[in-house]
Design an enzyme around this catalytic site. Sequence first.
Site, PDB file in Angstrom:
ATOM      1  NE  ARG A 297      -3.564  -2.241   2.697  1.00 42.07           N
ATOM      2  CZ  ARG A 297      -3.130  -3.516   3.519  1.00 42.07           C
ATOM      3  NH1 ARG A 297      -2.013  -3.646   4.009  1.00 42.07           N
ATOM      4  NH2 ARG A 297      -3.904  -4.302   3.568  1.00 42.07           N
TER       5      ARG A 297
ATOM      6  CE  LYS B  40      -6.183  -0.935   5.014  1.00 42.06           C
ATOM      7  NZ  LYS B  40      -7.457  -1.215   4.387  1.00 42.06           N
TER       8      LYS B  40
ATOM      9  CG  HIS C 296      -5.280   0.523  -3.978  1.00 41.26           C
ATOM     10  ND1 HIS C 296      -4.611   0.385  -2.843  1.00 41.26           N
ATOM     11  CD2 HIS C 296      -6.465  -0.091  -3.946  1.00 41.26           C
ATOM     12  CE1 HIS C 296      -5.295  -0.297  -2.114  1.00 41.26           C
ATOM     13  NE2 HIS C 296      -6.344  -0.855  -2.569  1.00 41.26           N
TER      14      HIS C 296
ATOM     15  NE  ARG D 249      -3.294  -3.446  -1.616  1.00 38.92           N
ATOM     16  CZ  ARG D 249      -2.584  -4.333  -0.554  1.00 38.92           C
ATOM     17  NH1 ARG D 249      -1.392  -4.472  -0.556  1.00 38.92           N
ATOM     18  NH2 ARG D 249      -3.393  -5.007   0.202  1.00 38.92           N
TER      19      ARG D 249
ATOM     20  CG  HIS E 208      -5.935  -8.671   1.370  1.00 35.69           C
ATOM     21  ND1 HIS E 208      -5.826  -9.199  -0.089  1.00 35.69           N
ATOM     22  CD2 HIS E 208      -5.756  -7.652   1.180  1.00 35.69           C
ATOM     23  CE1 HIS E 208      -6.067  -8.124  -0.858  1.00 35.69           C
ATOM     24  NE2 HIS E 208      -5.925  -7.075  -0.432  1.00 35.69           N
TER      25      HIS E 208
ATOM     26  CE1 TYR F 277      -6.534  -7.002  -6.656  1.00 31.11           C
ATOM     27  CE2 TYR F 277      -6.487  -8.105  -4.813  1.00 31.11           C
ATOM     28  CZ  TYR F 277      -6.407  -6.906  -5.247  1.00 31.11           C
ATOM     29  OH  TYR F 277      -6.202  -6.012  -4.536  1.00 31.11           O
TER      30      TYR F 277
END
Length: 313
Positions: free
Chosen positions: A166, A190, A259, A262, A285, A294
């Site tokens: 990110r 995150k 993004h 990404r 994730h 994806y």
Amino acid sequence: MSGDHPVAWADALEAYERHLAAERGLSDHTVRAYRGDLDQLAAHAVARRVTDPGALGLADLRSFLAAQQVRGRSRSTLARRAAAVRRFTAWMVRTGRADADPGAHLASPRRHRELPGVLKDGDVRALLDAAARRCEDEETGGDPAARAVAVRDLAILELLYATGIRVAELCSLDVDDLDRQRGVVRVLGKGAKERSVPFGAPAAHALDRWLACRPDLAVHGGPAVFVGRRGGRIDPRTVRRTVHARLEDVDGAPDLGPHGLRHTAATHLLEGGADLRSVQELLGHASLATTQVYTHVSSERLRAAYRLAHPRA
């Protein structure tokens, strides 16, 4: 808006905001998004004479979502705000601020899952080749700072595409996070979760070139890998502007931003045979369902190719 809330609402929202930041370790951006959604819930509830969040009922929550829908909010936004409300009411019960959890019974519209935009292989090559040419052009110009920025921009593009990290993760990288011997970068994602992401030889070469000329930007950003023109740690907005600007150099390429790189990295990994679990780990994730989008991108490309090529498509 938060300053206009009754005391009970203000106290609960402040405590919940501290919980999100300190206990759940969410980013400032995510905490602000949650707080914005709940400020709107508070304003709506107070208008319905619910001055204490512990007295919220299911009818209040449904009324809030209905009002959002009337204002033209998208299904995706409604789903996000419903999720924010459910987490808040569950936290209210866990912390003894409410006796019942009305959010547990709150349904929300299923969000449309849009396929993320991606670059084609040729577009990626054209993007990186154009950025490399800018480095060579600046090298003959005689301005060390301008050359350093061009070399930095190439390293940013190479690393974003090589790793799929990110933009915030890229900006927070320190020099010690780069393990050049093993070809991996340590990323703090995150929820303050750390992971190691590999990168290949082109990104390694671009990083070496950048670190060699990084002092030309009068660095005062401490250990930051990437710095801005004035020497401080680079800002996400600068990275976004850089990616948008460099994509303008590629004829026909969609304007995707960081993004988009990404998304592109994830899609190309899967199309190249990587398994879904590995891609999930690389991207950081929390849920495999997030990574599965994806696979839909790859399937869509396959269907498009089938429709064009098969005589009985």
